[in-house]
Design a protein around this motif. Sequence first.
Motif, PDB file in Angstrom:
ATOM      1  N   ARG A   1       0.787  -1.078   0.115  1.00 53.70           N
ATOM      2  CA  ARG A   1       0.020   0.061  -0.003  1.00 53.70           C
ATOM      3  C   ARG A   1       0.826   1.296   0.078  1.00 53.70           C
ATOM      4  N   LEU A   2       0.620   2.137  -0.838  1.00 54.08           N
ATOM      5  CA  LEU A   2       1.269   3.484  -1.008  1.00 54.08           C
ATOM      6  C   LEU A   2       0.354   4.614  -1.157  1.00 54.08           C
ATOM      7  N   ASN A   3       0.811   5.734  -1.159  1.00 52.11           N
ATOM      8  CA  ASN A   3       0.176   6.929  -1.399  1.00 52.11           C
ATOM      9  C   ASN A   3      -0.341   6.836  -2.659  1.00 52.11           C
ATOM     10  N   ALA A   4      -1.646   6.784  -2.786  1.00 51.93           N
ATOM     11  CA  ALA A   4      -2.435   6.779  -4.276  1.00 51.93           C
ATOM     12  C   ALA A   4      -2.848   8.028  -4.683  1.00 51.93           C
ATOM     13  N   ALA A   5      -2.871   9.091  -4.018  1.00 49.82           N
ATOM     14  CA  ALA A   5      -3.276  10.436  -4.676  1.00 49.82           C
ATOM     15  C   ALA A   5      -4.575  10.500  -5.417  1.00 49.82           C
ATOM     16  N   SER A   6      -4.855  10.915  -6.458  1.00 51.85           N
ATOM     17  CA  SER A   6      -6.320  11.012  -6.951  1.00 51.85           C
ATOM     18  C   SER A   6      -6.779   9.667  -7.604  1.00 51.85           C
ATOM     19  N   LEU A   7      -5.857   8.525  -7.414  1.00 51.71           N
ATOM     20  CA  LEU A   7      -6.719   7.130  -7.513  1.00 51.71           C
ATOM     21  C   LEU A   7      -7.784   7.100  -6.838  1.00 51.71           C
ATOM     22  N   THR A   8      -7.698   7.656  -5.430  1.00 48.76           N
ATOM     23  CA  THR A   8      -8.710   7.368  -4.651  1.00 48.76           C
ATOM     24  C   THR A   8     -10.001   7.870  -5.118  1.00 48.76           C
ATOM     25  N   LYS A   9      -9.931   8.500  -6.102  1.00 50.92           N
ATOM     26  CA  LYS A   9     -11.234   9.022  -6.754  1.00 50.92           C
ATOM     27  C   LYS A   9     -12.131   7.931  -7.199  1.00 50.92           C
ATOM     28  N   LEU A  10     -11.274   6.689  -7.535  1.00 55.63           N
ATOM     29  CA  LEU A  10     -12.097   5.668  -8.144  1.00 55.63           C
ATOM     30  C   LEU A  10     -12.883   4.962  -7.263  1.00 55.63           C
TER      31      LEU A  10
ATOM     32  N   VAL B   1       4.250  11.202  -6.419  1.00 55.79           N
ATOM     33  CA  VAL B   1       3.465  10.146  -6.682  1.00 55.79           C
ATOM     34  C   VAL B   1       3.149  10.131  -8.071  1.00 55.79           C
ATOM     35  N   PHE B   2       2.792   9.126  -8.769  1.00 53.67           N
ATOM     36  CA  PHE B   2       2.233   9.084  -9.974  1.00 53.67           C
ATOM     37  C   PHE B   2       1.542   7.457  -9.852  1.00 53.67           C
ATOM     38  N   GLY B   3       0.179   7.617 -10.278  1.00 52.98           N
ATOM     39  CA  GLY B   3      -0.420   6.239 -10.494  1.00 52.98           C
ATOM     40  C   GLY B   3      -1.315   6.405 -11.603  1.00 52.98           C
ATOM     41  N   LEU B   4      -1.556   5.424 -12.315  1.00 50.83           N
ATOM     42  CA  LEU B   4      -2.540   4.833 -13.308  1.00 50.83           C
ATOM     43  C   LEU B   4      -3.428   3.824 -12.982  1.00 50.83           C
ATOM     44  N   ALA B   5      -4.700   3.804 -13.234  1.00 49.25           N
ATOM     45  CA  ALA B   5      -5.501   2.444 -13.143  1.00 49.25           C
ATOM     46  C   ALA B   5      -6.723   2.728 -13.886  1.00 49.25           C
ATOM     47  N   GLY B   6      -7.251   1.596 -14.387  1.00 50.11           N
ATOM     48  CA  GLY B   6      -8.227   1.638 -15.101  1.00 50.11           C
ATOM     49  C   GLY B   6      -8.547  -0.087 -16.072  1.00 50.11           C
ATOM     50  N   TYR B   7      -8.874   0.256 -17.134  1.00 50.22           N
ATOM     51  CA  TYR B   7      -9.037  -1.109 -18.024  1.00 50.22           C
ATOM     52  C   TYR B   7      -8.288  -0.963 -19.428  1.00 50.22           C
ATOM     53  N   LEU B   8      -7.859  -2.107 -19.926  1.00 47.54           N
ATOM     54  CA  LEU B   8      -7.403  -2.325 -21.117  1.00 47.54           C
ATOM     55  C   LEU B   8      -8.506  -3.114 -21.936  1.00 47.54           C
ATOM     56  N   ARG B   9      -8.683  -2.641 -23.524  1.00 42.38           N
ATOM     57  CA  ARG B   9      -9.538  -3.551 -24.094  1.00 42.38           C
ATOM     58  C   ARG B   9      -8.800  -4.440 -24.908  1.00 42.38           C
TER      59      ARG B   9
ATOM     60  N   LYS C   1      -7.545   6.259 -15.192  1.00 40.18           N
ATOM     61  CA  LYS C   1      -7.426   7.567 -14.104  1.00 40.18           C
ATOM     62  C   LYS C   1      -6.121   7.729 -13.685  1.00 40.18           C
ATOM     63  N   THR C   2      -5.656   8.921 -13.769  1.00 39.29           N
ATOM     64  CA  THR C   2      -4.254   9.242 -13.152  1.00 39.29           C
ATOM     65  C   THR C   2      -4.430   9.779 -11.767  1.00 39.29           C
ATOM     66  N   GLY C   3      -3.180   9.595 -11.109  1.00 35.61           N
ATOM     67  CA  GLY C   3      -3.166  10.364  -9.678  1.00 35.61           C
ATOM     68  C   GLY C   3      -1.769  10.918  -9.641  1.00 35.61           C
ATOM     69  N   THR C   4      -1.504  12.046  -9.302  1.00 38.45           N
ATOM     70  CA  THR C   4      -0.190  12.703  -9.008  1.00 38.45           C
ATOM     71  C   THR C   4      -0.164  13.581  -7.847  1.00 38.45           C
ATOM     72  N   MET C   5       1.050  13.650  -7.266  1.00 41.34           N
ATOM     73  CA  MET C   5       1.293  14.513  -5.947  1.00 41.34           C
ATOM     74  C   MET C   5       2.869  14.497  -6.056  1.00 41.34           C
ATOM     75  N   SER C   6       3.139  15.803  -5.570  1.00 38.39           N
ATOM     76  CA  SER C   6       4.553  16.229  -5.233  1.00 38.39           C
ATOM     77  C   SER C   6       4.968  16.165  -3.777  1.00 38.39           C
ATOM     78  N   GLU C   7       4.180  16.300  -3.063  1.00 36.81           N
ATOM     79  CA  GLU C   7       4.612  16.442  -1.595  1.00 36.81           C
ATOM     80  C   GLU C   7       3.754  15.660  -0.727  1.00 36.81           C
ATOM     81  N   PRO C   8       4.505  14.926   0.410  1.00 37.93           N
ATOM     82  CA  PRO C   8       5.919  15.118   0.665  1.00 37.93           C
ATOM     83  C   PRO C   8       6.769  13.965  -0.371  1.00 37.93           C
ATOM     84  N   HIS C   9       6.266  13.374  -0.910  1.00 30.50           N
ATOM     85  CA  HIS C   9       7.287  12.788  -1.999  1.00 30.50           C
ATOM     86  C   HIS C   9       6.474  12.573  -3.530  1.00 30.50           C
TER      87      HIS C   9
END
Length: 488
Positions: free
Chosen positions: A62-71, A439-447, A429-437
Motif C-alpha cells: 500500500r502506497l500513497n495513491a493520490a487521486s486514484l482514491t477518486k476511483l 507520486v504517480f499512479g494509473l489505474a483502469g481498463y485495457l480493451r 484515471k491518473t493520480g499525481t502528487m509532489s509532496e511529501p514525495h
Amino acid sequence: MRRHLPHRLAVLLILLATPLAALAGEWKALEQLQRDSGVRISAAALDLDNGQALQLLNPEQRLNAASLTKLVLAAAALDTWDPDHSAATELHADGRLRDGRLEGNLYLQGQGDATLEHRDLWLLAAQLRQAGLRTVQGNLYVSTLPFGRQDCATPDRCEAQGYTLGSYAAPLASVGVDYGSWCIELPPATAGSAIAPRSCAGVPLPIGLEGRVEGRSARNGQALRLARTLVEDGEMLRVEGTVEPGSNPREYRSMANPELGAGLLLRQVLAELGVQVGGRVLLIDERPPATARQLATVQGLPLREQLTRMMRYSNNYIADMLTLGIAQDRHPGEKRSLAEAAELLSARIVQARQAAGDGPVAPPLLLSGSGLTPENELSARDLVALLQDEYRRPRTFPVFYAGLVVPADAPGSRMREGSAAWLERVAAKTGTMSEPHSVFGLAGYLRKREGGWIAFAVISNGRPGKPVSSREVLKYLRADLDVLLESH
C-alpha cells in the motif's frame, strides 16, 4: 468407469487452484525503474474474463495513491445513489410578504451540491423576482447544514485559508458556488491597454480587487498572477501581470469561506435583478425556521455528470463534497469530518477484496475521497479488485467507465503520446502528487483486441528528497502496458 473432464474445464480448475503470483508475468520496465531509481511500485493486471493475474509487482504494497482514491469514491457514490441523483439548493423566507416587501429574512439552504455555479444564483434570484419580491428588510442567512462547519482537514486546504494562487484546495461547505471559488475573467484587450478584471457572474465583486493587468505579448510580458488573501474585513483578490492581446482568460481562486462567499455573491445578483437585501449576509448552524416557506430552488447536476467531471479533471472539490454527502446520506443528521466520512471508502475496498475471494483484509487508510490527504494508501491489488467488482455490476459499470479517460482524448499532452494501442485501447484515471514525495499512479481498463477486458493498476512513490517525475514513470509504465496490449 473414469470420466475425463473437458479440456477447458480442466485448465480452468488448474488456474483456480494455482496461486495468482505463480501465474503472473512481470512488469519488466517498471521493475527496472524500481531498481535504478529506488521508487516504490505496486502494480497488477488482471484478466477479467477468467480472473487470471497477468502481471504482478508488489501487488499488496500500500502506497500513497493520490487521486486514484477518486476511483473508490466513484464506486461508493454509485453504491449510494442512482446515477441520476442530484442535490438541490433552496431559498426560503420567513415573515410576511406584502407589496413586494419581505418583512423578515431570506435563508439559503444547500444539500451539498458540488456543481452549484454562478448561473444558478441568477436562476434563484429570478424565481424570487417572479414571486413578487423587491425588498428584504432582514438578513440573508446561509445555513452551514447538513455538513456543518468543516475543518480544513488537508495541509493544502489549511495553507489556502489565508493565501492561495489556485483553486484545487477550496474549503468544503454545504453551499459553495463555482467549486468554492471566486471566478474572475478578463475581457479581450488590445496591446498596451489596461484590463479591468471582473466577476464571471456579471455583477460587481462583493470583495476587494486591486491591481492591474495589461495586454502584452507573452514574449515581453509578465505572467498573470491572481492571489486571494485574507484582510481585516474579509477576503481580497490581488492581480498583476499581462495577458495576450485578444485573449479572454478565466481564473478561479479558492474562497476562504465558500458559504459566506456564495451568500455575498447571491446578494449582488439579487440587487442586479432589483431585489434589495437591507440586512447583512450571515452564517447560521441550523436549518431555516419551520415557519419559513420555500420561494426558489435549483437542482444540481446528476451524479453521472459529477463523476465524469471529477474523474476527467480530477476535481478535488467534487470528490470530497461527495464523500461528505455519502456519509450524510448513510448517517442523516450526524456531522462528520472528512476523515470520518472517508471510512466508508475504506469499507468499499474491503467489500471489493472479499468479492474477489481475498478473505479477511485490513481496511486501507483513507482520509479523503480526493486524495489530497497524503496519508491515503492503496495497493494495486486493492484497486484491481475494485475495478473487477465494478465491471461485474451491469447497471452502474457504464457510468463508472464513462468517467475514465482514453489517452488519445486526455486533457494533458503527456498522455497523448505512444502507440495506437495505448492511445485507443486504454481507459484510466491518473493520480499525481509532489509532496511529501513524488507520486504517480494509473489505474483502469485495457480493451483486448478480440473483445474482453483487463483491469490494471500501477502506483509509484518516490523517496523523500528523491523525486521521480510522472513523465518518467509513465514512460516505463507505458512500455509494460504496450507488451500487455500486444499479447492480448
